[in-house]
Each structure stands twice: as structure tokens, then as C-alpha cells.
Design an enzyme around this catalytic site. Structure first.
Site, PDB file in Angstrom:
ATOM      1  N   LEU A 174      46.174  -1.851   2.866  1.00 32.11           N
ATOM      2  CA  LEU A 174      46.013  -1.785   4.310  1.00 32.11           C
ATOM      3  C   LEU A 174      47.088  -2.683   4.917  1.00 32.11           C
ATOM      4  O   LEU A 174      47.439  -3.716   4.347  1.00 32.11           O
ATOM      5  CB  LEU A 174      44.627  -2.284   4.741  1.00 32.11           C
ATOM      6  CG  LEU A 174      43.419  -1.460   4.294  1.00 32.11           C
ATOM      7  CD1 LEU A 174      42.130  -2.155   4.735  1.00 32.11           C
ATOM      8  CD2 LEU A 174      43.476  -0.040   4.836  1.00 32.11           C
ATOM      9  N   ASP A 175      47.606  -2.285   6.084  1.00 30.74           N
ATOM     10  CA  ASP A 175      48.566  -3.135   6.777  1.00 30.74           C
ATOM     11  C   ASP A 175      47.988  -4.533   6.971  1.00 30.74           C
ATOM     12  O   ASP A 175      46.766  -4.702   7.113  1.00 30.74           O
ATOM     13  CB  ASP A 175      48.888  -2.564   8.164  1.00 30.74           C
ATOM     14  CG  ASP A 175      49.726  -1.301   8.099  1.00 30.74           C
ATOM     15  OD1 ASP A 175      50.287  -1.015   7.031  1.00 30.74           O
ATOM     16  OD2 ASP A 175      49.805  -0.612   9.128  1.00 30.74           O
ATOM     17  N   MET A 176      48.866  -5.503   7.051  1.00 30.90           N
ATOM     18  CA  MET A 176      48.442  -6.882   7.269  1.00 30.90           C
ATOM     19  C   MET A 176      47.524  -7.006   8.492  1.00 30.90           C
ATOM     20  O   MET A 176      46.522  -7.717   8.469  1.00 30.90           O
ATOM     21  CB  MET A 176      49.676  -7.768   7.443  1.00 30.90           C
ATOM     22  CG  MET A 176      49.369  -9.219   7.752  1.00 30.90           C
ATOM     23  SD  MET A 176      50.892 -10.188   7.869  1.00 30.90           S
ATOM     24  CE  MET A 176      50.224 -11.798   8.321  1.00 30.90           C
TER      25      MET A 176
END
Length: 209
Positions: free
Chosen positions: A54-56
Site C-alpha cells: 500500500l502507498d505510504m
């Protein structure tokens, strides 16, 4: 939750976590970006290994493997688009339709990495289904289902149709970005086949916004 690790489910094969926003899934390329979900998981589960990311700035449900078989088996499910993913987002503006689809190919914006951009000629296929859950105050609450798994896909697709996600520091305008102190994108549910039992599992986490 066990300590600082937000555990949703754990068995001998998989570890399902509720990733907080602002935390990398895997270590960054510099020493100051070593803290990440994978390294925290390994403090309690030494065999933990990443399967997907997942994106940061995105929070929500993510599955890690505790065995090589689990990593390979679930990894193939992601590659073959056999997993079921649903995200919740808050976007700027009011959509007229209740449902829709964004089919817009994506490619890396190399001079401005990690940003991506729409490229109908050279981009890789990227498809997102969306549904409006709630409207009010110039903001729409959306359910987003990515049918492909491109980097920044949901963020870019929402901006592409004129409804950027609140708090998005890459694709939203300054005013929309300032409406929230975090990216309002959350992986609400994830479904997949257990690598050992063959049982279909679905894990959920309510959006914190």
C-alpha cells in the site's frame, strides 16, 4: 492490536495487518526511511515477508506471508487479479452518477518520480470501478474497486475525472490537499484464498475518516 503492530489476523501461514497512514510498506532507499510495516512485523513475526504494498499515505488492510508457499500462492492471486479489494476515499466535489468506471492507462512520470500520469499510448492498462456512498458539503464518499494494480492508480484516476482525493499531496490542487491532514484513502477490505486451507477469506477495517 498487539503492541504497536495492528494485527487483524495471524495464523501459521499469513499475517493480516491494518497499516496506518504515513508508514512505508517496505524500507525506503535511504537509512532514514528504514522504518516500515514489514520491519515492524518482523519484530514479532520473524518470518514475515511482503506480498503486496500500500502507498505510504494509504491506510488499511494488507496481508503478509509467514511462509514461502503463502507468499507465492497469494502473490499469484494478486498477479491473476483473483483477490477482491475495496477502498474507501473522500473526494472533492459531487459526482452526478452513482457508479462509474475509469479506464485510463498509467505510466511512470520519470522526471517526477514517484508520480504517475495518464498516457493512452504508452501507459499500462489501469481500470477502476467506483460507487458513491455519500454526498454532502461538496465532498463525496466513494467506494473504489481497482481491477488492476498500478502504482497510485486510485489517486490518479480520481484526479483524472476531476475529483481528487482529499489530502493527496501528489495529484490534488492546493485547496483540496489542505482539506485534510492525511490522504483520505483507506483499504477497507481484502479477500483472497488461504494458501493452506483453500478457504476464501475476507478481512475488513473501517475507514478512520
Amino acid at each position: 492490536m498487539r503492541g504497536l503492530l495492528p494485527v487483524i489476523h495471524a495464523d501459521d501461514h499469513i499475517l493480516v495487518l491494518d497499516k496506518p497512514a504515513g508508514l512505508l510498506s517496505v524500507p525506503g532507499k535511504t537509512p532514514d526511511r528504514a522504518d516500515c510495516l514489514e520491519s515492524r512485523a518482523r519484530e514479532e513475526y520473524r518470518a514475515a515477508r511482503i506480498i503486496h504494498r500500500l502507498d505510504m499515505d494509504t491506510s488499511g488492510v494488507i496481508v503478509l506471508a509467514l511462509t514461502a508457499k503463502a507468499q507465492a500462492t497469494i502473490g499469484r492471486q494478486f498477479e491473476k487479479r483473483e483477490t477482491q479489494k475495496r477502498y474507501v476515499a473522500l473526494v472533492r466535489g459531487t459526482l452526478e452518477a452513482d457508479t462509474g468506471r475509469v479506464d485510463a492507462p498509467i505510466i511512470t512520470d520519470w522526471p517526477n518520480r514517484p508520480r504517475q500520469h495518464i498516457d493512452p499510448v504508452n501507459g499500462r492498462q489501469a481500470i477502476t470501478d467506483w460507487r458513491v456512498l455519500e454526498r454532502g458539503g461538496g465532498i463525496s464518499r466513494m467506494a473504489l474497486t481497482p481491477l488492476t494494480g498500478r502504482s497510485h492508480q486510485l489517486r490518479l484516476h480520481m484526479a483524472h475525472i476531476g475529483h481528487p482525493i482529499l489530502g493527496d499531496n501528489f495529484y490534488a490542487d492546493t485547496e483540496t490537499r489542505a482539506l485534510r491532514d492525511r490522504l483520505c484513502l483507506h483499504a477497507e477490505s481484502l479477500g483472497f484464498i488461504h494458501p493452506e486451507s483453500g478457504e476464501h477469506l475476507r478481512f475488513t477495517s473501517p475507514a478512520p475518516f
